[in-house]
Design an enzyme around this catalytic site. Structure first.
Site, PDB file in Angstrom:
ATOM      1  N   ASP A 178       1.566  -1.269   0.036  1.00 35.39           N
ATOM      2  CA  ASP A 178       0.245  -0.242  -0.284  1.00 35.39           C
ATOM      3  C   ASP A 178       1.260   1.028  -0.807  1.00 35.39           C
ATOM      4  O   ASP A 178       1.810   1.272   1.061  1.00 35.39           O
ATOM      5  CB  ASP A 178      -1.078   0.092   1.063  1.00 35.39           C
ATOM      6  CG  ASP A 178      -1.717   1.391   0.828  1.00 35.39           C
ATOM      7  OD1 ASP A 178      -1.514   2.049   0.447  1.00 35.39           O
ATOM      8  OD2 ASP A 178      -3.165   1.251   2.138  1.00 35.39           O
ATOM      9  N   HIS A 179       0.789   1.627  -1.341  1.00 33.99           N
ATOM     10  CA  HIS A 179       1.916   3.058  -1.318  1.00 33.99           C
ATOM     11  C   HIS A 179       1.930   4.276  -0.493  1.00 33.99           C
ATOM     12  O   HIS A 179       3.189   4.676  -0.186  1.00 33.99           O
ATOM     13  CB  HIS A 179       2.031   3.319  -2.261  1.00 33.99           C
ATOM     14  CG  HIS A 179       1.703   3.917  -3.037  1.00 33.99           C
ATOM     15  ND1 HIS A 179      -0.017   3.743  -4.013  1.00 33.99           N
ATOM     16  CD2 HIS A 179       1.201   5.670  -2.760  1.00 33.99           C
ATOM     17  CE1 HIS A 179      -0.896   4.545  -4.352  1.00 33.99           C
ATOM     18  NE2 HIS A 179       0.181   6.251  -3.776  1.00 33.99           N
ATOM     19  N   HIS A 241      -6.296   2.653   1.661  1.00 31.99           N
ATOM     20  CA  HIS A 241      -4.430   4.294   2.085  1.00 31.99           C
ATOM     21  C   HIS A 241      -5.672   4.473   3.504  1.00 31.99           C
ATOM     22  O   HIS A 241      -5.157   4.485   4.342  1.00 31.99           O
ATOM     23  CB  HIS A 241      -5.044   5.080   0.613  1.00 31.99           C
ATOM     24  CG  HIS A 241      -4.883   4.125  -0.647  1.00 31.99           C
ATOM     25  ND1 HIS A 241      -3.188   3.600  -0.458  1.00 31.99           N
ATOM     26  CD2 HIS A 241      -4.675   4.656  -2.076  1.00 31.99           C
ATOM     27  CE1 HIS A 241      -3.085   2.697  -1.632  1.00 31.99           C
ATOM     28  NE2 HIS A 241      -4.172   3.813  -2.578  1.00 31.99           N
TER      29      HIS A 241
END
Ligand code: NAD
Length: 485
Positions: A178-179, A241
């Site tokens: 999950d950047h 996110h």
């Protein structure tokens, strides 16, 4: 001052889907920047593996063009780029067939180094890749696999993916990206909370009135319409996110900064979320303007009921947060591209300045983008004669100003996360049970929408979302913070 760069051990990184959009825009430029920072060992190899018919030289040209287009940094002296490209090679390979696997095995064979497989392909290929990696004896005991979002589209599909990966790899080998977790400010959230004595005593429902988490985008779905229309804001942003931001904001202090302790605490937050009531959720879809198409126009489906905006009032049922709601919102084509976490503290218990002084609240804002930084709103006396009037002023720290030129050296999310994979540090990656728990919370909301068959509320391009989202706050006597660049 930016911390020193710790060189990573030699590694082989195989990018399945190495010619795709993600490899082009994110992975290859990120690797190049780490190379320029001195973190990539000269012996390290990056192997693109995809369906397209390319040779090593062709892949290097592909990477050169990608870096030219997407690395807006300045680190790329020509000799750096050539040296980096020299560490790249390519294998034409079919995830669903036998083609290319022999060549990949031959390339990797005998190399005693860290091995990582980046699954930069659609999730439909994860199982095929995992099966073939194992069948060809490529899964060394500490090999790592990196998987991209979306990790499933509901609980059942996420469980199936987890089970599929678990057949071939141990959980300690699986890195679900999950950047957002790789963003500097997101990690700073943990530093702010757990390295300062100042905030933690106040970080609870006794002192915090509510928390707002906003991830606003000004752009529309653009070229991602095909994918997005099947997902929507809930699946694309909220389930992953925003859920991660919620966890880091709300979790108990882990005993130490390590993957098990941090992820255990995040999981407890998700499990403590009360099921969302339908009345606490607003979904919206943007309208067009004279010059910009509507959502439906952009996805070329005039009947689409997919949401491009979602707002939720979430409640965490535990001692720390009972009574303090978390208002979460995300959407496209909003007033600005701006993401932040705002912790809104309660009013002072008694105002010695009387009612004329007005209502003033401390707000701690953690800005994720743009202008990453932290702002603390404090109340002071308005300067000048004429009695005690109060005003709110910001104590503002923008990281790029505080860190000076070094701020440019801070690695971006993909750089950091890829290097964490090489180092074997899973702290900033989602564990399988976390992902499943997040779906467990979002699934009923999506199911209820589908059952109700009501279309999303329209909202104007450039607005703060649909009126119903504003009402979600107003009915509680609160209001959203302004979305500003
Ligand atoms: P893409 O369609 O641009 O690229 C897909 C890649 O997979 C290509 O290299 C293609 O050759 C390869 N491929 C397809 N079928 C194959 C097969 N049978 N065998 C071997 N290789 C095969 O996709 P993308 O946008 O790069 O996305 C890759 C993954 O990353 C997806 O899961 C996507 O959801 C995820 N993701 C992408 C982005 C993005 O910005 N593009 C952002 C977040 C997550």
């Amino acid at each position: 001052m930016v911390s020193r760069v710790i060189p990573a051990q030699p590694f082989d990184l195989v990018i399945f889907g190495g010619t795709g959009d993600l490899a082009r825009r994110k992975i290859l430029p990120a690797l190049f920047r780490r190379f320029c920072a001195g973190q990539m060992d000269p012996q390290a190899r990056v192997i693109g593996a995809a369906r397209g018919d390319l040779d090593d030289a062709g892949y290097r040209d592909f990477a050169r063009a990608a870096i030219g287009e997407f690395d807006d940094d300045v680190c790329c002296a020509a000799e750096h780029l050539d040296a980096f490209l020299g560490q790249l090679s390519y294998v034409t390979l079919d995830a669903r067939g036998d083609e290319g696997w022999g060549a990949l095995s031959a390339l990797l064979d005998g190399a005693d180094r860290i091995r990582a497989f980046y699954f930069s392909v659609g999730p439909g290929l994860f199982g095929d890749l995992a099966t073939r990696i194992e069948a060809h004896g490529l899964a060394t005991p500490d090999a790592r696999v990196v998987v991209e979002k979306p990790f499933g589209r509901d609980l059942a599909s996420a469980r199936a993916l987890n089970a599929e990966l678990a057949r071939h790899f141990d959980e300690t080998q699986i890195y679900r990206i999950d950047h957002y977790l790789g963003k500097e400010t997101v990690q700073n959230l943990m530093a702010i909370r757990f390295a300062n004595t100042l905030f933690e005593p106040l970080w609870n429902s006794q002192y915090v009135d509510h928390i707002q988490i906003t991830v606003a985008e000004s752009g529309g779905v653009g070229t991602r319409g095909g994918y997005y229309d099947k997902a929507g804001a809930m699946r694309d942003m909220m389930q992953n996110h925003i859920m991660q931001l919620l966890c880091l904001t709300a979790m108990e202090p882990p005993a130490k900064y390590d993957p098990h302790a941090v992820r255990d605490e995040k999981l407890k937050v998700i499990r403590a979320l009360s099921p969302a009531q339908l009345g606490d959720v607003v979904r919206g879809q943007y309208e067009g303007t004279d010059s910009l198409p509507s959502y439906r126009g952009e996805v070329e489906d005039q009947d689409s009921t997919t949401e491009s905006f979602v707002a939720v009032k979430a409640r965490i049922g535990n001692w720390r947060w009972a009574g303090t709601p978390f208002y979460l919102r995300t959407g496209k084509r909003l007033r600005a591209r701006a993401s932040e976490i705002a912790v809104v503290f309660k009013d002072a218990p008694h105002s010695i300045f009387g009612s004329d002084a007005g209502r003033h609240r401390n707000i701690l804002t953690i800005r994720l983008q743009p202008n990453e930084g932290i702002e603390m709103g404090v109340t002071i006396k308005e300067p000048g004669p004429g009695g005690m009037r109060l005003i709110d002023v910001p104590l503002d720290m923008t990281f790029s100003e505080a860190l000076g030129p070094d701020a440019d050296l801070v690695p971006d999310a993909y750089e950091r996360l890829i290097m964490d994979v090489i180092r074997g540090d899973q702290t900033l990656f989602m564990r399988g049970d976390e992902v499943e728990a997040a779906w467990e919370w979002t699934d009923p909301i999506i199911d209820a929408w589908e059952a109700s068959n009501t279309p999303p509320c329209p909202y104007a391009t450039g607005s703060a979302g649909p009126d119903d989202a504003l009402a979600l706050m107003h009915r509680d006597g609160r209001r959203w913070r302004e979305i500003k660049p």
